[in-house]
Design an enzyme around this catalytic site. Structure first.
Site, PDB file in Angstrom:
ATOM      1  N   SER A  37       0.829  -1.207   0.000  1.00  0.00           N
ATOM      2  CA  SER A  37       0.000   0.000   0.000  1.00  0.00           C
ATOM      3  C   SER A  37       0.864   1.258   0.000  1.00  0.00           C
ATOM      4  O   SER A  37       0.369   2.348  -0.310  1.00  0.00           O
ATOM      5  CB  SER A  37      -0.921   0.010   1.222  1.00  0.00           C
ATOM      6  OG  SER A  37      -0.195  -0.264   2.415  1.00  0.00           O
ATOM      7  N   ASP A  56       4.651  -7.529   2.632  1.00  0.00           N
ATOM      8  CA  ASP A  56       4.070  -7.977   1.367  1.00  0.00           C
ATOM      9  C   ASP A  56       5.146  -8.298   0.346  1.00  0.00           C
ATOM     10  O   ASP A  56       6.094  -7.513   0.168  1.00  0.00           O
ATOM     11  CB  ASP A  56       3.200  -6.866   0.768  1.00  0.00           C
ATOM     12  CG  ASP A  56       1.819  -6.786   1.369  1.00  0.00           C
ATOM     13  OD1 ASP A  56       1.315  -7.812   1.843  1.00  0.00           O
ATOM     14  OD2 ASP A  56       1.238  -5.683   1.355  1.00  0.00           O
ATOM     15  N   LYS A  91       3.565 -12.051   3.319  1.00  0.00           N
ATOM     16  CA  LYS A  91       2.176 -12.094   2.860  1.00  0.00           C
ATOM     17  C   LYS A  91       2.122 -12.190   1.347  1.00  0.00           C
ATOM     18  O   LYS A  91       2.808 -11.449   0.641  1.00  0.00           O
ATOM     19  CB  LYS A  91       1.392 -10.873   3.345  1.00  0.00           C
ATOM     20  CG  LYS A  91      -0.093 -10.922   2.941  1.00  0.00           C
ATOM     21  CD  LYS A  91      -0.934  -9.964   3.754  1.00  0.00           C
ATOM     22  CE  LYS A  91      -0.764  -8.529   3.365  1.00  0.00           C
ATOM     23  NZ  LYS A  91      -1.254  -8.243   1.980  1.00  0.00           N
ATOM     24  N   GLU A  93      -0.671 -12.624  -2.060  1.00  0.00           N
ATOM     25  CA  GLU A  93      -2.049 -12.488  -2.519  1.00  0.00           C
ATOM     26  C   GLU A  93      -2.371 -13.571  -3.539  1.00  0.00           C
ATOM     27  O   GLU A  93      -1.621 -13.767  -4.504  1.00  0.00           O
ATOM     28  CB  GLU A  93      -2.265 -11.122  -3.177  1.00  0.00           C
ATOM     29  CG  GLU A  93      -2.099  -9.936  -2.237  1.00  0.00           C
ATOM     30  CD  GLU A  93      -2.386  -8.613  -2.940  1.00  0.00           C
ATOM     31  OE1 GLU A  93      -2.901  -8.642  -4.083  1.00  0.00           O
ATOM     32  OE2 GLU A  93      -2.090  -7.565  -2.357  1.00  0.00           O
ATOM     33  N   GLU A 139      -9.850  -9.622   2.753  1.00  0.00           N
ATOM     34  CA  GLU A 139     -10.100  -8.208   2.450  1.00  0.00           C
ATOM     35  C   GLU A 139     -11.385  -8.059   1.655  1.00  0.00           C
ATOM     36  O   GLU A 139     -11.591  -8.752   0.656  1.00  0.00           O
ATOM     37  CB  GLU A 139      -8.937  -7.604   1.676  1.00  0.00           C
ATOM     38  CG  GLU A 139      -9.152  -6.144   1.332  1.00  0.00           C
ATOM     39  CD  GLU A 139      -7.932  -5.436   0.785  1.00  0.00           C
ATOM     40  OE1 GLU A 139      -8.051  -4.246   0.442  1.00  0.00           O
ATOM     41  OE2 GLU A 139      -6.856  -6.074   0.698  1.00  0.00           O
TER      42      GLU A 139
END
EC number: 2.1.2.11
Length: 263
Positions: free
Chosen positions: A46, A84, A112, A114, A181
């Protein structure tokens, strides 16, 4: 605060106690966040949006993630650090191993990723080599172009069932944590109830084991339209440190998120 470990987080889940997570990208904010008792710091990609001014997380590089992870590690006061892997830095299991190693050497304690079932092999390889993994399901911002925007995921029965199956598969592959999320509250509650590992939510309702927010969102300083699932904890706070403390308390008492902040 004594050093937080995966055992700490798993024990909190087993006791039915919630824990809090916030993003940080530098030593100063990492120091403040960890000093008030937040259990986990997420060095999120982010940063591409809130620090670099991009309109997505896609331009963030692995070198940038390692730089910010190292900065956070220097300021941290005992929280667990999760970082991330950025876009296209883990497209193959071999690349995933190399990228994860770089972030772990920079100071990350959890990596992490995704994605869904396709991550199972990479997660298994990482876990076998002693790297804790958090599997990020639901709205996965790195796939925003495929998803058609920042939309709630798992709203229909087929996609909800797929997410339940992916969560089960990735936990079996060795994921130590799950992150959901922008997922309907009822679906997030079901996944949390059936998972043996802690489940972190963002826009996933009040029933996950933990909550995470982007620091800039919860301080009310993100420009533009605010996501529905955020709350401005600076409103009424005496300082930034007090805002972090109020967020931590609200998560642990279960007053955040409320129904209006959930889907």
């Amino acid at each position: 605060m004594s050093n937080i470990t995966l055992h700490t987080l798993t024990s909190l889940k087993q006791k039915g106690s919630k824990f809090s997570v916030l993003t940080a990208y530098d030593a100063t904010f990492a120091h403040l966040i960890s000093s008030v008792g937040v259990e986990m710091i997420l060095v999120g990609d982010s940063l591409g949006m809130v620090l670099q001014g991009h309109d997505s997380t896609l331009p963030v590089t692995l070198d940038e993630m390692a730089y910010h992870t190292a900065a956070v590690a220097r300021g941290n006061q005992g929280a667990m650090i999760m970082a991330d892997l950025p876009f296209m830095s883990y497209a193959t299991p071999e690349q995933c191993m190399q990228s994860a190693g770089k972030l772990m050497q920079a100071g990350a304690q959890v990596i992490k990723l995704e994605g869904g079932a396709w991550l199972a092999e990479s997660i298994s390889l990482l876990a076998d080599r002693g790297v804790p993994v958090c599997a990020h399901l639901g709205l996965t911002p790195q796939a925003v172009n495929r998803l058609g925007g920042y939309r709630v995921q798992g709203k229909d029965s087929a996609s909800a069932q797929q997410m339940i199956e992916d969560a089960r598969l990735l936990e079996q592959a060795g994921a130590s944590l799950l992150l959901l999320e922008c997922v309907p509250s009822l679906l997030a509650a079901e996944i949390t109830r059936n998972a043996d590992v802690p489940v972190i939510g963002i826009g996933a309702g009040p029933d996950t084991d933990a909550q995470v927010l982007v620091m800039h969102d919860m301080l009310g300083i993100t420009p533009g339209r605010k996501p529905r699932f955020t709350r401005n904890f600076m409103d009424g706070a005496s300082s930034i440190e007090d805002a972090f403390r109020r967020y931590d308390t609200a998560v642990k008492q279960g007053s955040f998120p409320n129904q209006d902040e959930s889907f």
